[in-house]
Scaffold this active site. Structure first.
Site, PDB file in Angstrom:
ATOM      1  N   SER A  11       0.721  -1.351  -0.385  1.00  9.69           N
ATOM      2  CA  SER A  11      -0.274  -0.169  -0.561  1.00  9.69           C
ATOM      3  C   SER A  11       1.469   1.581  -0.108  1.00  9.69           C
ATOM      4  O   SER A  11       0.632   1.881  -0.196  1.00  9.69           O
ATOM      5  CB  SER A  11      -0.875   0.007   0.816  1.00  9.69           C
ATOM      6  OG  SER A  11      -0.219   0.154   2.578  1.00  9.69           O
ATOM      7  N   HIS A 185       5.106  -1.526   7.347  1.00  8.54           N
ATOM      8  CA  HIS A 185       5.077  -0.280   7.330  1.00  8.54           C
ATOM      9  C   HIS A 185       6.219  -0.202   9.133  1.00  8.54           C
ATOM     10  O   HIS A 185       7.284   0.338   8.458  1.00  8.54           O
ATOM     11  CB  HIS A 185       4.534   0.459   7.463  1.00  8.54           C
ATOM     12  CG  HIS A 185       3.530   1.358   6.487  1.00  8.54           C
ATOM     13  ND1 HIS A 185       3.111   0.383   5.494  1.00  8.54           N
ATOM     14  CD2 HIS A 185       4.301   1.989   5.469  1.00  8.54           C
ATOM     15  CE1 HIS A 185       2.649   0.910   4.320  1.00  8.54           C
ATOM     16  NE2 HIS A 185       3.787   2.324   4.158  1.00  8.54           N
TER      17      HIS A 185
HETATM   18  N1  DGL Z   1       2.043  -2.416   4.861  1.00  2.04           N
HETATM   19  C1  DGL Z   1       1.007  -3.025   4.605  1.00  2.04           C
HETATM   20  C2  DGL Z   1       0.801  -4.495   5.924  1.00  2.04           C
HETATM   21  O1  DGL Z   1       1.768  -4.687   5.860  1.00  2.04           O
HETATM   22  C3  DGL Z   1      -0.316  -2.121   4.868  1.00  2.04           C
HETATM   23  C4  DGL Z   1      -0.830  -1.035   5.733  1.00  2.04           C
HETATM   24  C5  DGL Z   1      -2.242   0.021   5.450  1.00  2.04           C
HETATM   25  O2  DGL Z   1      -1.744   0.699   4.733  1.00  2.04           O
HETATM   26  O3  DGL Z   1      -2.650   0.281   5.701  1.00  2.04           O
HETATM   27  O4  DGL Z   1      -0.630  -4.703   6.621  1.00  2.04           O
END
Ligand code: DGL
Length: 262
Positions: A11, A185
């Site tokens: 994302s 993230h």
């Molecule tokens: N980086 C993502 C994850 O591992 C998505 C975070 C998001 O866009 O809410 O869940």
């Protein structure tokens, strides 16, 4: 000789933490990375929306000739990977919160999981917790707001630290000794988390395991690169290039960071 690239999507910038692990284990593989930052956070979206975005990213990577796709997002994996595997003809590697290794190693038998609302609400997350954490108390915490702050590059800001403190306190009060980072993230928060967590609390994420699995699947499908040159890496974002650039500034391997409208 296989010269096709590995496709990776998230994302936003979070999945670059997974790309790092893959690049370190498979330095001769090319990669194409999509940061769908325009649509972040996925974690606050419905299952249908997450599926639609995952299909869009997959089709773009396939149109660029990718041989395998890494869904470098827990939220997209837990909500969409079953559909992707059924409907597209390339291998998919997903990422899920590392509950199993944390449960196996926890001495206090209490494990904290920090993840998005979308991941924690998914059926796949629930079945993994039930199957791999018998006798363990799992303390789930939605990390609402953290992805947006990281996407703005505010990793070490007071706002981020305050949110983290609010999210960590209940888990710490329950006596967790493992904190599972269930969002790609969050590894970028590790330096801040280390300052905040007591020494006995260990942080665990799934990045390395995903890289190992990618290597194994490439081999199984005879898709490994036989190039003797270091891989080339294309990073595309549909938001600000500047932010993605900052997250990749320490990377010296061949890379291009570009804007793409997708
Ligand atoms: N980086 C993502 C994850 O591992 C998505 C975070 C998001 O866009 O809410 O869940």
């Amino acid at each position: 000789m296989n010269t096709k690239a590995i496709g990776i999507f998230d994302s936003g910038i979070g999945g670059t933490s997974i790309w790092r692990e893959i690049n370190s284990l498979l330095p001769y593989e090319d990669a194409i990375y999509l940061a769908d930052s325009k649509n972040a956070p996925y974690g606050e979206k419905s299952k249908e929306q997450i599926l639609e975005l995952s299909i869009k990213n997959t089709e773009l990577l396939l149109s660029k000739g990718c041989k395998l796709i890494v869904v470098a997002c827990n939220t997209a994996t837990t909500n969409a990977i079953a559909y992707l595997r059924k409907n597209y003809d390339v291998p998919f590697i997903g990422i899920e919160p590392a509950i199993k290794p944390a449960a196996l190693q926890s001495e206090s038998k209490k494990v904290g999981v920090l993840a998005t609302k979308g991941t924690l609400a998914s059926a796949l997350f629930h079945s993994t917790s039930e199957n791999h954490a018998t006798g363990i108390q799992i303390l789930e915490q939605e990390g609402t707001g953290l992805v947006a702050l990281i996407e703005q590059g505010k990793v070490k800001s007071t706002e981020t630290k305050e949110l983290l403190l609010k999210y960590l306190q209940p888990m710490l009060a329950h006596g967790i000794d493992y904190l599972v980072l269930g969002c790609t993230h969050y590894p970028y928060l590790i330096p801040v988390l280390k300052e905040m967590l007591p020494e006995n609390v260990k942080i665990i994420d799934s990045g390395e395991a995903v890289a190992r699995q990618t290597k194994a699947i490439l081999k199984q499908y005879a898709l490994s690169s036989s190039s003797e040159e270091k891989g080339k890496h294309q990073f595309y974002t549909n938001a600000e290039v500047k932010i993605l650039d900052v997250f990749l500034r320490d990377i010296s391997s061949q890379k291009e960071v570009k804007y793409l409208d997708f």
